[in-house]
Design a protein around this motif. Structure first.
Motif, PDB file in Angstrom:
ATOM      1  N   UNK A 130       0.853  -1.195   0.000  1.00  5.78           N
ATOM      2  CA  UNK A 130       0.000   0.000   0.000  1.00  5.78           C
ATOM      3  C   UNK A 130       0.885   1.239   0.000  1.00  5.78           C
ATOM      4  N   UNK A 131       0.341   2.358  -0.520  1.00  6.71           N
ATOM      5  CA  UNK A 131       1.129   3.580  -0.613  1.00  6.71           C
ATOM      6  C   UNK A 131       0.307   4.807  -0.230  1.00  6.71           C
ATOM      7  N   UNK A 132       0.999   5.747   0.414  1.00  2.00           N
ATOM      8  CA  UNK A 132       0.440   7.054   0.721  1.00  2.00           C
ATOM      9  C   UNK A 132       1.325   8.106   0.066  1.00  2.00           C
ATOM     10  N   UNK A 133       0.719   9.068  -0.621  1.00  2.00           N
ATOM     11  CA  UNK A 133       1.479  10.198  -1.132  1.00  2.00           C
ATOM     12  C   UNK A 133       1.520  11.234  -0.010  1.00  2.00           C
ATOM     13  N   UNK A 134       2.682  11.381   0.609  1.00  2.00           N
ATOM     14  CA  UNK A 134       2.839  12.241   1.777  1.00  2.00           C
ATOM     15  C   UNK A 134       2.792  13.709   1.356  1.00  2.00           C
ATOM     16  N   UNK A 135       3.562  14.056   0.363  1.00  2.00           N
ATOM     17  CA  UNK A 135       3.518  15.359  -0.301  1.00  2.00           C
ATOM     18  C   UNK A 135       3.616  15.043  -1.789  1.00  2.00           C
ATOM     19  N   UNK A 136       3.303  15.994  -2.663  1.00  2.00           N
ATOM     20  CA  UNK A 136       3.354  15.676  -4.091  1.00  2.00           C
ATOM     21  C   UNK A 136       4.668  15.010  -4.499  1.00  2.00           C
ATOM     22  N   UNK A 137       4.521  13.852  -5.135  1.00  2.00           N
ATOM     23  CA  UNK A 137       5.625  13.053  -5.677  1.00  2.00           C
ATOM     24  C   UNK A 137       6.530  12.432  -4.616  1.00  2.00           C
ATOM     25  N   UNK A 138       6.061  12.343  -3.392  1.00  2.00           N
ATOM     26  CA  UNK A 138       6.827  11.705  -2.312  1.00  2.00           C
ATOM     27  C   UNK A 138       5.928  10.671  -1.639  1.00  2.00           C
ATOM     28  N   UNK A 139       6.259   9.411  -1.825  1.00  2.00           N
ATOM     29  CA  UNK A 139       5.388   8.304  -1.410  1.00  2.00           C
ATOM     30  C   UNK A 139       5.991   7.495  -0.274  1.00  2.00           C
ATOM     31  N   UNK A 140       5.143   7.133   0.677  1.00  2.00           N
ATOM     32  CA  UNK A 140       5.498   6.159   1.712  1.00  2.00           C
ATOM     33  C   UNK A 140       4.879   4.839   1.294  1.00  2.00           C
ATOM     34  N   UNK A 141       5.721   3.838   1.084  1.00  2.00           N
ATOM     35  CA  UNK A 141       5.265   2.505   0.698  1.00  2.00           C
ATOM     36  C   UNK A 141       5.358   1.585   1.913  1.00  2.00           C
ATOM     37  N   UNK A 142       4.286   0.838   2.157  1.00  2.00           N
ATOM     38  CA  UNK A 142       4.280  -0.175   3.211  1.00  2.00           C
ATOM     39  C   UNK A 142       4.125  -1.510   2.502  1.00  2.00           C
ATOM     40  N   UNK A 143       5.134  -2.365   2.667  1.00  2.00           N
ATOM     41  CA  UNK A 143       5.171  -3.634   1.955  1.00  2.00           C
ATOM     42  C   UNK A 143       5.227  -4.793   2.944  1.00  2.00           C
ATOM     43  N   UNK A 144       4.521  -5.854   2.615  1.00  2.00           N
ATOM     44  CA  UNK A 144       4.595  -7.058   3.441  1.00  2.00           C
ATOM     45  C   UNK A 144       5.921  -7.752   3.159  1.00  2.00           C
ATOM     46  N   UNK A 145       6.631  -8.101   4.227  1.00  2.00           N
ATOM     47  CA  UNK A 145       7.922  -8.756   4.071  1.00  2.00           C
ATOM     48  C   UNK A 145       8.654  -8.774   5.394  1.00  2.00           C
ATOM     49  N   UNK A 146       9.912  -9.108   5.339  1.00  2.00           N
ATOM     50  CA  UNK A 146      10.737  -9.161   6.543  1.00  2.00           C
ATOM     51  C   UNK A 146      11.215  -7.755   6.880  1.00  2.00           C
ATOM     52  N   UNK A 147      10.792  -7.219   8.026  1.00  2.00           N
ATOM     53  CA  UNK A 147      11.222  -5.866   8.396  1.00  2.00           C
ATOM     54  C   UNK A 147      12.726  -5.794   8.638  1.00  2.00           C
ATOM     55  N   UNK A 148      13.276  -4.641   8.371  1.00  5.68           N
ATOM     56  CA  UNK A 148      14.667  -4.342   8.687  1.00  5.68           C
ATOM     57  C   UNK A 148      14.640  -3.500   9.943  1.00  5.68           C
ATOM     58  N   UNK A 149      14.869  -4.104  11.084  1.00  5.87           N
ATOM     59  CA  UNK A 149      14.770  -3.377  12.344  1.00  5.87           C
ATOM     60  C   UNK A 149      15.757  -2.222  12.385  1.00  5.87           C
ATOM     61  N   UNK A 150      15.280  -1.100  12.886  1.00  7.40           N
ATOM     62  CA  UNK A 150      16.116   0.081  12.981  1.00  7.40           C
ATOM     63  C   UNK A 150      16.152   0.901  11.705  1.00  7.40           C
ATOM     64  N   UNK A 151      15.370   0.531  10.709  1.00  7.15           N
ATOM     65  CA  UNK A 151      15.288   1.252   9.453  1.00  7.15           C
ATOM     66  C   UNK A 151      14.749   2.662   9.706  1.00  7.15           C
ATOM     67  N   UNK A 152      15.338   3.662   9.093  1.00  5.93           N
ATOM     68  CA  UNK A 152      14.801   5.019   9.217  1.00  5.93           C
ATOM     69  C   UNK A 152      15.749   5.904   9.997  1.00  5.93           C
ATOM     70  N   UNK A 153      15.297   6.960  10.594  1.00  6.18           N
ATOM     71  CA  UNK A 153      13.891   7.307  10.766  1.00  6.18           C
ATOM     72  C   UNK A 153      13.327   8.096   9.582  1.00  6.18           C
ATOM     73  N   UNK A 154      12.037   7.964   9.414  1.00  8.86           N
ATOM     74  CA  UNK A 154      11.258   8.803   8.529  1.00  8.86           C
ATOM     75  C   UNK A 154      10.578   9.800   9.455  1.00  8.86           C
ATOM     76  N   UNK A 155      10.853  11.090   9.301  1.00  6.51           N
ATOM     77  CA  UNK A 155      10.247  12.093  10.190  1.00  6.51           C
ATOM     78  C   UNK A 155       9.219  12.905   9.426  1.00  6.51           C
ATOM     79  N   UNK A 156       8.074  13.107  10.051  1.00  6.57           N
ATOM     80  CA  UNK A 156       6.965  13.852   9.468  1.00  6.57           C
ATOM     81  C   UNK A 156       6.778  15.159  10.229  1.00  6.57           C
ATOM     82  N   UNK A 157       6.599  16.262   9.514  1.00  5.40           N
ATOM     83  CA  UNK A 157       6.351  17.550  10.145  1.00  5.40           C
ATOM     84  C   UNK A 157       4.942  17.611  10.711  1.00  5.40           C
ATOM     85  N   UNK A 158       4.820  18.136  11.917  1.00  7.77           N
ATOM     86  CA  UNK A 158       3.521  18.274  12.586  1.00  7.77           C
ATOM     87  C   UNK A 158       3.409  19.677  13.182  1.00  7.77           C
ATOM     88  N   UNK A 159       2.171  20.092  13.435  1.00  2.50           N
ATOM     89  CA  UNK A 159       1.928  21.406  14.052  1.00  2.50           C
ATOM     90  C   UNK A 159       2.307  21.419  15.519  1.00  2.50           C
TER      91      UNK A 159
END
Length: 123
Positions: A34-63
């Motif tokens: 599954x995919x979410x377009x976070x901002x135009x042309x920037x996608x977060x993909x969530x895929x079923x599979x073996x996770x890579x622990x410690x992957x990231x971080x992906x940081x999202x701006x919040x108010x």
């Protein structure tokens, strides 16, 4: 740009990330993905599979990082995370883990004028 995280079971991952992002996915191209377009042309993909622990971080701006931390503790059962600041850095930030070990985080601009400018740019 795309960023991908892996989860053991796509249904659980889709539910967790739907709660994180406060909306349904934008694209379900095939089973196990599954995919979410976070901002135009920037996608977060969530895929079923073996996770890579410690992957990231992906940081999202919040108010308001404190409000979002509370929401995630309540709605996604994460452990409360520390919020950091550093002299000369225009944001405060914090990092937490999804249930599969992928590192996710939030950041908030400290200067209200900059926050308004940057957040409007991304909306």
């Amino acid at each position: 740009m795309t960023v991908q995280v892996r989860v053991l079971h796509i249904e659980d991952g889709q539910k967790w990330y739907r709660t994180l992002l406060k909306r349904e996915p934008d694209f379900l191209p095939h089973a196990g993905f599954v995919e979410w377009e976070i901002i135009p042309r920037c996608w977060l993909q969530v895929a079923e599979g073996t996770p890579t622990e410690g992957n990231g971080p992906i940081r999202l701006g919040v108010d308001d990082i404190e409000v979002e931390r509370e929401r995630m503790v309540k709605e996604c059962n994460i452990e409360p995370f520390e919020i950091y600041t550093r002299e000369g850095v225009p944001v405060k930030w914090g990092t937490f883990s999804d249930p599969w070990g992928n590192l996710i985080g939030f950041y908030e601009y400290l200067n209200e004028a900059e926050k308004k400018e940057k957040m409007n740019t991304l909306s």
